[in-house]
Design an enzyme around this catalytic site. Sequence first.
Site, PDB file in Angstrom:
ATOM      1  N   GLU A  83     -51.142 -39.610  78.587  1.00  0.00           N
ATOM      2  CA  GLU A  83     -49.953 -40.467  78.774  1.00  0.00           C
ATOM      3  C   GLU A  83     -49.794 -40.882  80.235  1.00  0.00           C
ATOM      4  OE1 GLU A  83     -46.444 -38.787  76.925  1.00  0.00           O
ATOM      5  OE2 GLU A  83     -47.590 -37.991  75.239  1.00  0.00           O
ATOM      6  N   GLU A 131     -45.337 -30.479  73.754  1.00  0.00           N
ATOM      7  CA  GLU A 131     -44.295 -29.976  74.667  1.00  0.00           C
ATOM      8  C   GLU A 131     -43.585 -28.715  74.166  1.00  0.00           C
ATOM      9  OE1 GLU A 131     -41.754 -33.384  75.312  1.00  0.00           O
ATOM     10  OE2 GLU A 131     -43.310 -34.483  76.376  1.00  0.00           O
ATOM     11  N   HIS A 175     -47.492 -37.824  83.427  1.00  0.00           N
ATOM     12  CA  HIS A 175     -46.449 -38.754  83.878  1.00  0.00           C
ATOM     13  C   HIS A 175     -46.168 -38.381  85.340  1.00  0.00           C
ATOM     14  CE1 HIS A 175     -45.771 -40.394  79.930  1.00  0.00           C
ATOM     15  NE2 HIS A 175     -45.677 -39.173  79.433  1.00  0.00           N
ATOM     16  N   ASN A 211     -50.546 -30.884  73.327  1.00  0.00           N
ATOM     17  CA  ASN A 211     -50.266 -31.884  74.360  1.00  0.00           C
ATOM     18  C   ASN A 211     -48.992 -31.515  75.124  1.00  0.00           C
ATOM     19  OD1 ASN A 211     -50.907 -34.637  75.366  1.00  0.00           O
ATOM     20  ND2 ASN A 211     -48.965 -35.253  74.427  1.00  0.00           N
ATOM     21  N   ASP A 234     -49.058 -42.348  83.644  1.00  0.00           N
ATOM     22  CA  ASP A 234     -48.352 -43.404  84.382  1.00  0.00           C
ATOM     23  C   ASP A 234     -47.927 -42.802  85.718  1.00  0.00           C
ATOM     24  OD1 ASP A 234     -46.033 -41.957  83.522  1.00  0.00           O
ATOM     25  OD2 ASP A 234     -45.502 -43.469  82.029  1.00  0.00           O
TER      26      ASP A 234
HETATM   27  C1  XIL Z   1     -41.483 -41.840  74.908  1.00  0.00           C
HETATM   28  C2  XIL Z   1     -41.633 -43.306  74.555  1.00  0.00           C
HETATM   29  O1  XIL Z   1     -42.454 -43.919  75.532  1.00  0.00           O
HETATM   30  C3  XIL Z   1     -40.294 -43.996  74.500  1.00  0.00           C
HETATM   31  O2  XIL Z   1     -40.429 -45.328  74.002  1.00  0.00           O
HETATM   32  C4  XIL Z   1     -39.336 -43.200  73.592  1.00  0.00           C
HETATM   33  O3  XIL Z   1     -38.059 -43.775  73.652  1.00  0.00           O
HETATM   34  C5  XIL Z   1     -39.279 -41.758  74.020  1.00  0.00           C
HETATM   35  O4  XIL Z   1     -40.580 -41.199  74.043  1.00  0.00           O
HETATM   36  N1  XIL Z   1     -43.790 -37.489  76.293  1.00  0.00           N
HETATM   37  C6  XIL Z   1     -44.285 -37.862  75.080  1.00  0.00           C
HETATM   38  C7  XIL Z   1     -44.029 -39.232  74.583  1.00  0.00           C
HETATM   39  O5  XIL Z   1     -45.039 -37.110  74.458  1.00  0.00           O
HETATM   40  O6  XIL Z   1     -43.942 -39.291  73.187  1.00  0.00           O
HETATM   41  C8  XIL Z   1     -42.802 -39.845  75.199  1.00  0.00           C
HETATM   42  O7  XIL Z   1     -42.738 -41.207  74.790  1.00  0.00           O
HETATM   43  C9  XIL Z   1     -42.855 -39.722  76.701  1.00  0.00           C
HETATM   44  C10 XIL Z   1     -42.916 -38.277  77.118  1.00  0.00           C
END
Ligand code: XIL
Length: 343
Positions: free
Chosen positions: A256, A146, A228, A192, A258
Site C-alpha cells: 500500500e 492490521e 504508508h 498485512n 504512498d
Molecule cells: C483505505 C481506503 O484507501 C479508503 O478509501 C477507505 O475509506 C479506508 O481504507 N490500510 C488498509 C487499507 O489496509 O484498506 C486502507 O484503505 C488504508 C490503510
Amino acid sequence: MPIRVSCVILAAALAASGQSLRDLAKSKGVYFGAAGAVLFLNEGDYPTVLAREFNQLEPENDTKFGPIHPAPETYAWQRADALVEFGAKHGMRMRGHTLVWHNQNPAWLTKGSFTPVQLNGILESHIAAVMRHFRGKMIGWDVVNEAFNDDGTMRSTIWYDKPGIGLQGTGYIEQAFKWARAADPDAKLFYNDYNNEAICAKSDAMYAMVKDFKARGVPIDGVGLQMHLTLKPNLDTYEANIERFEKLGMIVEITELDVRVPVDASGKADPADLVKQAEIYERVVRGCLKFSACKAIQVWGVTDKHSWIPGVFKGTGEALIFDKAYQPKPAYTAVRKAFEAAK
Ligand code: XIL
C-alpha cells in the site's frame, strides 16, 4: 512555472524510453500494482494510466467485508467483479484485500451482538464465500489485516476480543488462515500490516507469529508491508526486516505504498518535498528488489486526485506517483530508476 516544466520533461522521458513501469517490473520478474476503484474506471485518464503502468490491481475497498457482504445473506460481487474483468482484459495480476479486519465491517456484523460461536460461523462462511467466488481470479489475499498494535500486542477487534471468535492470542489469525487455505488452496495467503517495514515491536510480533505458524504447519505464504510513509520514514532496518522474513520462507510484498507530504490550503505540496518524496520511493523499491522474496510492489492508488491521504491525514497529500492531472511526478521517475537499476 517550474512544476509544469518538470512534468513535461518527465512525460518526454516516458515517451523516449517507451517502457512503462509495468514493462520494467515484468522484465525484473515482479509486479507493479495499484489499488483501484471501479468508480473511476470510466473516468478520463484513469483506466488508460492504470492499464498502461500497472500489471497488478487490488480493490481499494470493494473486497472488504462491509462492501462485499452488506447483509447477512447478501454478497455484493458486482464492483469487485468489474475490477477483476478490467484486470483480466489488461493482463493484470489481481490481489484480494481483505478478509479479516477491524475496519469497514458492516453494521449488521458490528451491532449484531453475536456470541463467539456465532462469529466463528460468520467468519468461516464469509472467507469461504468470498475466496470461492474469486477462485482462480485473485492470486492471493490479505487474509488478516492490521491485527497487531504498534507495541506488538494484539489489537482489540470484533474477531479477537469484542467478543472474538473464541480463540486466544494469535489463534483467530491461525484459524482464518486455515479456513482461507481450505477455501482456495491455490491462493497465496498474506498477513498485512502498517508500521511494520522496520525491525520494531510490531514487526517482531509478526515475525514471532510467522515463525510459530511455519513450525506448526499453519498455512501462510507471505507478509505485506503496507508502507504508508511520511517524509521521515524509518527505513534503517527495512532491508534486514525483509531478509528475516525471506529466511522464514515468506513472500514479502509492498502492498500500500504512498508517501504523504505537507500541503497548503489548496492541497499543493512544495516541489522540494516532491523531490524528497521521490528519493523515498526509490529507496523503497530498490530495497525490495534486492530480495527474491519480493514479488510485488503496489501503490495505494493511481493518482493524487483520488488518494485516501488528504481525507485521513489532514494537511498532507500528493502521496502518489501521478499528480491530480495524471502527470508523472518525480516519484514516478524515481520508481523507474529503481526498476532499471535492479538486477
Ligand atoms: C483505505 C481506503 O484507501 C479508503 O478509501 C477507505 O475509506 C479506508 O481504507 N490500510 C488498509 C487499507 O489496509 O484498506 C486502507 O484503505 C488504508 C490503510
